[in-house]
Every structure is written in structure tokens, then in C-alpha cells.
Design a protein around this motif. Structure first.
Motif, short mmCIF file in Angstrom:
data_model
loop_
_atom_site.label_atom_id
_atom_site.label_comp_id
_atom_site.label_asym_id
_atom_site.label_seq_id
_atom_site.Cartn_x
_atom_site.Cartn_y
_atom_site.Cartn_z
N PHE A 59 -8.25 9.57 29.45
CA PHE A 59 -9.40 10.16 29.88
C PHE A 59 -9.05 11.26 31.10
O PHE A 59 -9.53 12.21 31.09
CB PHE A 59 -10.20 9.16 30.53
N VAL A 60 -8.00 10.84 31.99
CA VAL A 60 -7.59 11.79 33.09
C VAL A 60 -6.91 13.01 32.62
O VAL A 60 -7.34 14.24 33.04
CB VAL A 60 -6.87 11.10 34.22
N SER A 61 -5.99 13.04 31.85
CA SER A 61 -5.32 13.93 31.19
C SER A 61 -6.07 14.98 30.19
O SER A 61 -6.31 15.99 30.30
CB SER A 61 -4.11 13.48 30.34
N PHE A 62 -7.00 14.20 29.27
CA PHE A 62 -7.86 15.25 28.39
C PHE A 62 -9.18 15.51 28.99
O PHE A 62 -9.64 16.48 28.15
CB PHE A 62 -7.78 14.28 27.10
N HIS A 63 -9.84 14.63 29.76
CA HIS A 63 -11.32 14.93 29.84
C HIS A 63 -11.96 15.27 31.10
O HIS A 63 -12.68 15.35 31.68
CB HIS A 63 -12.01 13.32 29.34
N VAL A 64 -10.89 14.97 32.30
CA VAL A 64 -11.00 15.46 33.49
C VAL A 64 -10.56 16.80 33.74
O VAL A 64 -9.57 17.49 33.43
CB VAL A 64 -10.25 14.37 34.49
N HIS A 65 -11.46 17.58 34.46
CA HIS A 65 -11.34 19.16 34.78
C HIS A 65 -10.00 19.26 35.63
O HIS A 65 -9.93 18.10 36.46
CB HIS A 65 -12.21 19.72 35.66
N PRO A 66 -9.06 20.15 35.25
CA PRO A 66 -7.66 20.14 35.99
C PRO A 66 -7.86 20.24 37.40
O PRO A 66 -6.91 19.63 38.01
CB PRO A 66 -7.26 21.39 35.59
N THR A 67 -8.77 20.72 37.93
CA THR A 67 -8.92 20.69 39.53
C THR A 67 -9.19 19.28 40.12
O THR A 67 -9.24 19.03 41.10
CB THR A 67 -9.95 21.99 39.99
N LYS A 98 -8.05 16.34 38.74
CA LYS A 98 -7.18 15.57 38.03
C LYS A 98 -6.42 14.61 39.36
O LYS A 98 -6.39 13.59 39.48
CB LYS A 98 -6.14 16.12 37.20
N SER A 99 -6.15 15.59 40.45
CA SER A 99 -5.08 15.14 41.40
C SER A 99 -6.09 14.04 42.08
O SER A 99 -5.62 13.11 42.78
CB SER A 99 -4.47 15.88 42.21
N MET A 100 -7.36 14.27 42.08
CA MET A 100 -8.37 13.31 42.92
C MET A 100 -8.46 11.92 42.34
O MET A 100 -8.35 10.96 42.95
CB MET A 100 -9.76 14.08 43.28
N TRP A 101 -8.60 11.95 40.79
CA TRP A 101 -8.54 10.74 40.06
C TRP A 101 -7.43 10.08 40.34
O TRP A 101 -7.42 9.02 40.39
CB TRP A 101 -8.70 11.12 38.51
N LEU A 102 -6.19 10.60 40.30
CA LEU A 102 -4.95 10.00 40.54
C LEU A 102 -4.97 9.40 41.80
O LEU A 102 -4.34 8.03 42.18
CB LEU A 102 -3.76 10.86 40.12
N PHE A 103 -5.38 10.03 42.83
CA PHE A 103 -5.47 9.64 44.25
C PHE A 103 -6.22 8.39 44.27
O PHE A 103 -5.96 7.29 44.78
CB PHE A 103 -5.88 10.59 45.22
N LEU A 104 -7.51 8.24 43.74
CA LEU A 104 -8.34 7.45 43.69
C LEU A 104 -7.85 6.00 42.82
O LEU A 104 -7.79 5.12 43.48
CB LEU A 104 -9.66 7.51 42.96
N ILE A 164 2.17 7.20 31.59
CA ILE A 164 1.54 7.54 30.31
C ILE A 164 0.78 8.98 30.67
O ILE A 164 0.83 9.99 30.03
CB ILE A 164 0.48 6.40 30.02
N PHE A 165 0.27 8.98 31.77
CA PHE A 165 -0.53 10.28 32.18
C PHE A 165 0.59 11.61 32.02
O PHE A 165 0.43 12.52 31.67
CB PHE A 165 -1.08 10.23 33.77
N VAL A 166 1.71 11.09 32.78
CA VAL A 166 2.58 12.51 32.98
C VAL A 166 3.11 12.83 31.48
O VAL A 166 3.23 14.15 31.20
CB VAL A 166 3.84 12.06 33.59
N ALA A 167 3.16 11.96 30.59
CA ALA A 167 3.61 12.06 29.10
C ALA A 167 2.67 12.77 28.54
O ALA A 167 2.91 13.97 27.69
CB ALA A 167 4.03 10.99 28.54
N LEU A 168 1.23 12.48 28.67
CA LEU A 168 0.02 12.99 28.00
C LEU A 168 -0.08 14.56 28.44
O LEU A 168 -0.17 15.55 27.73
CB LEU A 168 -1.15 12.42 28.39
N GLU A 169 0.36 14.80 29.97
CA GLU A 169 0.12 16.12 30.35
C GLU A 169 0.85 17.00 29.62
O GLU A 169 0.80 18.16 29.32
CB GLU A 169 0.41 16.16 31.56
N LYS A 170 2.25 16.54 29.38
CA LYS A 170 3.20 17.26 28.63
C LYS A 170 2.96 17.81 27.24
O LYS A 170 3.62 18.88 26.57
CB LYS A 170 4.70 16.86 28.52
N ILE A 171 2.03 17.26 26.56
CA ILE A 171 1.82 17.32 25.27
C ILE A 171 0.96 18.99 25.01
O ILE A 171 0.18 19.15 25.99
CB ILE A 171 0.69 16.34 24.49
N ASP A 188 -1.31 22.16 41.18
CA ASP A 188 -1.16 20.74 41.50
C ASP A 188 -1.39 20.02 40.01
O ASP A 188 -2.15 20.08 39.23
CB ASP A 188 -2.36 20.33 42.25
N THR A 189 -0.39 19.11 39.71
CA THR A 189 -0.24 18.62 38.49
C THR A 189 -0.51 17.06 38.50
O THR A 189 -0.82 16.39 37.38
CB THR A 189 0.84 18.63 37.88
#
Lengths: 290, 271
Positions: A94-102, A104-110, A176-183, B266-267
Motif C-alpha cells: 500500500f505505502v509503495s504503490f498507493h501512497v503519494h511519494p511525498t 511515503k516517509s510520513m507513513w513509514l515514520f508513523l 518489503i517496502f524497500v524491495a517494492l520501491e525498487k521495482i 526522500d525515499t
């Protein structure tokens, strides 16, 4: 000659890496060597008998309690890994494919914040949630879904699994997130242009490409969970104690460091062997991708 | 490709609620006027917070933990700085293996680290356990996190900037201090804050290695046995969670600033 080497770029890099390396060598490699050595010694009341013997390993084999605890530990770690990784994958996706790039880091932080807050208190609060008069039971009774408090959710293995799954959630999500981001997203478009459905695109492109992250998150959850004695102590009750509790007891209460060392090594060897086997099973997904 | 994710979004929100469930309960019981930690709630009180100020043993434990966390953050970040900078420099044989070895505590079960250090410190070196034995272990555990954070800072750095400083007559150290250090400073602050947070909260290893003066988590562990002290723990926990969130927010702010300074997008999060 040697002085000349340390003036080169390569030499300077070696020089710089030595403090952390030496630190890890003396405080990790040497102590690990020491517990291996200790496991072949025995405790003689207050002193340690330094004659080489496999008596501790024999004792492990002979006493069913050790094997029971180790088996239960491996079961709990396996279940925690399964639950954590399966529930984490959709979040990472969800975070990788459906969250707006700006965002993403807020979601990961949460997602990571709860992980950094007082572990002991977090485990204890699960007792409050799952307990006899806890949040789950009182709300279910309030809603009339159950009439008596559920008892299978505290002081047993299930409670340990739920609590550990909660504690290790961010660990599972991030790789998993990091791997998905690389696709490369154009693969997915190509697949759909060629007539694959969304679901088969996921199965044939996204999932295989994210396997390295999935395997990493399995490792990073499965291996450390074997070493936790807090959660089984607080949540497991009498039937939910694990091998880590026994290691702790051997060291701090029974004052039998050699036996404790033996159990620690056996547990470590088991999780490493299972992990290597798991990597071996997934080798075709991991090849050629770092 | 990017939709709003419908069902997945619902699941993600439910998952966040699951993640935050224990933390949300914490302040509820900290301000609840009852010694039993269960529903229904009794009424509002700040009594449990007042009690924190008068518990002497707790103050000692907090002081210990702050000292340990501070020393750990400085030492782990220094070692992390060395490793991350070496990682960004020229390759040498065995580099991957050495860095991988230093990162090992990240995946090693904590109890293995704890018992192996305990054996060496007590049985082999015959040292007395003290705050320093806890610091030694915490530095080992925190260095991988520091390296992970600082790797990001160093790998985004343009090496030509330091080379320019060397060409303009600075020596190696002053070029590092004047050019590289300010650029990775946000990473350093972020790494120190993370190491501080980890150390402050670490229990499994500290329980084995703490001396006669317990650290704060070890002290809390002792209190968990006494039902009467549970509300005080809730109050303490509320303060700790608030403190952790503040420290992490600052760490995240500096991490992002570091990325911005290096001109990068930021990634992701900390790891």
C-alpha cells in the motif's frame, strides 16, 4: 611500506574501518567464541570445571524439558514470522504503490514510532488488552458477542505470538517496502498492456521481484524472536515459557553458565540452520539481485 | 498506476490502529483514578504523576539510563561514522564481509549478545558489572543503526567537494572537518538520537549486564511484579512515549534535512 599503504585511499579506508571492526571483534566475536568454549565445560557448584566434555549437550538430549522449550520456541518464532510477514506485506504494498511519494516517509515514520517506545510497557499493555477484564473481553461482552471472558488469549502461546507480532511489525514492513520501491513500474504497465490482469501481474511480476525483501523480512523477524524472554515471561503463563526463559534462568538463577551457554548455542544453531534452509528454498528468487 | 487503494487503505488504517493500540491505552490509565489497570475507568487524577516525583529509586534509575544512553549515542555514532565513511571510500579486500560483521547485532538474538558478554565480563575478565558494561553492550547494538543512518548521508555525498578542498590547500583532516562534516551533520544528529532512544529503552541485554544500580527499564521490570505500582508505571510510560516521539521527530527532521542538503529525494524511513 606499511606507512605508504595507509596514505593510499584503500589504506585510509582500512584504517577507518578498523575501530568499529575491532570493537565488534572483541565484544562480539570473542564473546561468541567464549560461549562455545563454555558449552564444553561444566559447572562445579561455584567454580567452572574446564575439562572438555559434551555432558551439557548430552543433558540437553536427555531432558525432555529442554527439547520441549526449544520446539515451542521454534514454533512461536515461526508463527510470529508468518503472521507478521503476511500482515505486513499489504501495508508495504500500500505505502509503495498507493501512497503519494511525498507522503511515503510520513507513513513509514508513523509505522516505526510505536517500535521505538518503551518495549516493556508495550508488552505489559498487551496484558491489559487481552486480559480477563481487558479491552478485548470487556468490549466483546459489552457488544453482547460473548457472555463470558475469553481465556484463550492470555497466559498462553497465542498471547505470546500476538504480542511478538506487534513488536516486530515495522521490522517486517521495511525490507518489503524497500524491495517494492525498487521495482521498475514500467514492467507492470508492460504486463498489463500485454493482457495480464492486475492480479496475475502481481503474481508474475510484483511478487517475484519483491521476494528478496520478503526473505529479508522473514530473517529479521524469525532470528531475533528466538531471543526474547520478556514477552513469554509476561504473557505466556506457565505453559508459554520459551527457551530464552530457560537460558536466562540458567544464567541468573541457577548460576549454571555452561548449561546456559549450551542452550544459547543450540537455539542459535537451530535458527541459523532453518534460516539457511529457507534462503536455499528461495534461491531462485534471490539470484542476481543484491 | 496509483489509485487510492480502496480496500488496502482501510486495511492500512486498521493496521495502524493495531500498532498504536497499546500506546493509546497508556495515557488513559496514567490519568485513571484506580490502582487496577482495567476497564471501566474510575475518574481523572494526576496523582500517579505526582508520585513519580517522590520516588527516589526511580530518579537514580533514570539518571543511570540517561548517562548510559548519552555515552552510547556518542560512542556508537563515532564508530558508525568510521564504518560509514570507510564504506563510502575505496574498496579493499573483505570490505563487504567486515561491514557485514559489524552489522551482525542487528539480526542476532539479543539474548545471545547478553549471555556471551556476561560470560566474558564476569567469568573471563572478572569485572564488576556497572553502567560501563551496559554501555559496552549498547554500543555494540546501536552501531549498526548508526551505520545504516550514516551510510545514507555518506553515499549521497559528492567526493569532488572534498577533493576541491584538498586542491585548495586544506589537509585531509581540515578538508573533512570543514567540508564533509557539515554536510553529514544532520545524519550524525539523527544517528545520535536514534542510538539514545534505543539505549534508553533496551531491557533484554541491560538486565544481564546492569550493576548494582539498575537502569530505568530494569527498574520498571522490578515494579511490574507489584500490582500497586502499575499506575505509576503507566504515568512513567506516558512521559517516556512522549519523550521518544519528540526525539524521533527531531531525528526524522534532521535526516530529511540531510537528504535535502545532499539534493536527494526522500525515499524512506530510518532503515
Amino acid at each position: 611500506m606499511a606507512e605508504g599503504f595507509f596514505k593510499t585511499d584503500r589504506g585510509r579506508a582500512v584504517l577507518l574501518v578498523s575501530p568499529p571492526f575491532l570493537y565488534a571483534f572483541f565484544l562480539l566475536a570473542v564473546p561468541l567464541g567464549a560461549i562455545i568454549l563454555f558449552s564444553f565445560w561444566t559447572q562445579d557448584f561455584v567454580t567452572v570445571n574446564t575439562t572438555f566434555t559434551t555432558a551439557n549437550y548430552q543433558e540437553f538430549w536427555d531432558k525432555p524439558i529442554y527439547k520441549l522449550l526449544l520446539g515451542r520456541s521454534l514454533y512461536v518464532s515461526g508463527m510470529v514470522t508468518l503472521v507478521t510477514v503476511l500482515s505486513a506485506y499489504p501495508i508495504a504494498y500500500f505505502v509503495s504503490f498507493h501512497v503519494h511519494p511525498t507522503k511515503k516517509s510520513m507513513w513509514l515514520f508513523l509505522i516505526t514510532i510505536p517500535f521505538w517506545t518503551s518495549y516493556l510497557i508495550r508488552v505489559f499493555l498487551w496484558k491489559v488488552i487481552l486480559g480477563y477484564n481487558g479491552v478485548v473481553n470487556s468490549s466483546l461482552m459489552e457488544l453482547g458477542i460473548i457472555h463470558e471472558p475469553l481465556t484463550f488469549i492470555l497466559y498462553n502461546v497465542n498471547a505470546v505470538i500476538i504480542t511478538l507480532a506487534h513488536a516486530f511489525a515495522p521490522f517486517a514492513i521495511l525490507p518489503i517496502f524497500v524491495a517494492l520501491e525498487k521495482i521498475d513500474r514500467s514492467f507492470l504497465e508492460a504486463s498489463q498492456d500485454l493482457g495480464e490482469s492486475k492480479f496475475s501481474t502481481f503474481l508474475r511480476i510484483t511478487l517475484p521481484l519483491s521476494m528478496p525483501g520478503l526473505v529479508a523480512s522473514v530473517m529479521i523477524v524469525f532470528i531475533p524472536t528466538i531471543g526474547d524472554y520478556v514477552t513469554p515471561e509476561l504473557m505466556g503463563g506457565a505453559g508459554g515459557k520459551l527457551i530464552a526463559n530457560m537460558i536466562q534462568t540458567q544464567f541468573l538463577q541457577l548460576n549454571n553458565a555452561p548449561m546456559g551457554a549450551t542452550l544459547a548455542i543450540i537455539a542459535m544453531v537451530c535458527v541459523t540452520a532453518i534460516s539457511l534452509f529457507f534462503i536455499f528454498l528461495n534461491r531462485r528468487w534471490l539470484r542476481g539481485r543484491a | 498506476m496509483r489509485g487510492n487503494g480502496g480496500g488496502l487503505r482501510v486495511y492500512a488504517v486498521a493496521y495502524l490502529i493495531f500498532l498504536y493500540a497499546p500506546i493509546i491505552l497508556l495515557p488513559i490509565f496514567a490519568f485513571n483514578d484506580a490502582t487496577i489497570i482495567a476497564f471501566p475507568l474510575a475518574g481523572f487524577t494526576t496523582h500517579w504523576f505526582d508520585e513519580l516525583w517522590t520516588t527516589k529509586a526511580l530518579h537514580e534509575a533514570v539518571k543511570n539510563s540517561l548517562m548510559i544512553a548519552f555515552a552510547t549515542s556518542v560512542l556508537a555514532t563515532t564508530l558508525g561514522l568510521c564504518a560509514a565513511r570507510a564504506g563510502a571510500m575505496a574498496d579493499f579486500p573483505g570490505k563487504k564481509g567486515i561491514i557485514g560483521f559489524v552489522m551482525l547485532p542487528l539480526v542476532l538474538p539479543d539474548i545471545i549478545v547478553a549471555v556471551s558478554l556476561l560470560i566474558v565480563l564476569r567469568q573471563v575478565l572478572d569485572l564488576t558489572l556497572s553502567n560501563w558494561t551496559v554501555i559496552a553492550a549498547h554500543v555494540l547494538l546501536c552501531t549498526p543503526f548508526s551505520i545504516a543512518i550514516l551510510n545514507g548521508a555518506f553515499q549521497n555525498l559528492d567526493p569532488s567537494m572534498e577533493e576541491a578542498a584538498l586542491d585548495l590547500g586544506e589537509n585531509r583532516w581540515s578538508a573533512f572537518r570543514l567540508v564533509t562534516l557539515p554536510l553529514v551533520m544532520p545524519g550524525i544528529i539523527s544517528s545520535m538520537l536514534i542510538a539514545f532512544t534505543i539505549s534508553l529503552d533496551e531491557f533484554i541485554v541491560a538486565f544481564f549486564l546492569t550493576g548494582s544500580n539498575p537502569t530505568m527499564p530494569v527498574y520498571i521490570w522490578g515494579l511490574l511484579r507489584f500490582p500497586a505500582s502499575l499506575p505509576i508505571i503507566m504515568a512513567l510510560g506516558t512521559i517516556l512515549v512522549a519523550l521518544s516521539v519528540v526525539l524521533l521527530t527531531i531525528a526524522e527532521y534532521f535526516r530529511r534535512r540531510g537528504l535535502k542538503r545532499a539534493g536527494l529525494k526522500d525515499t524512506g524511513g530510518f532503515l
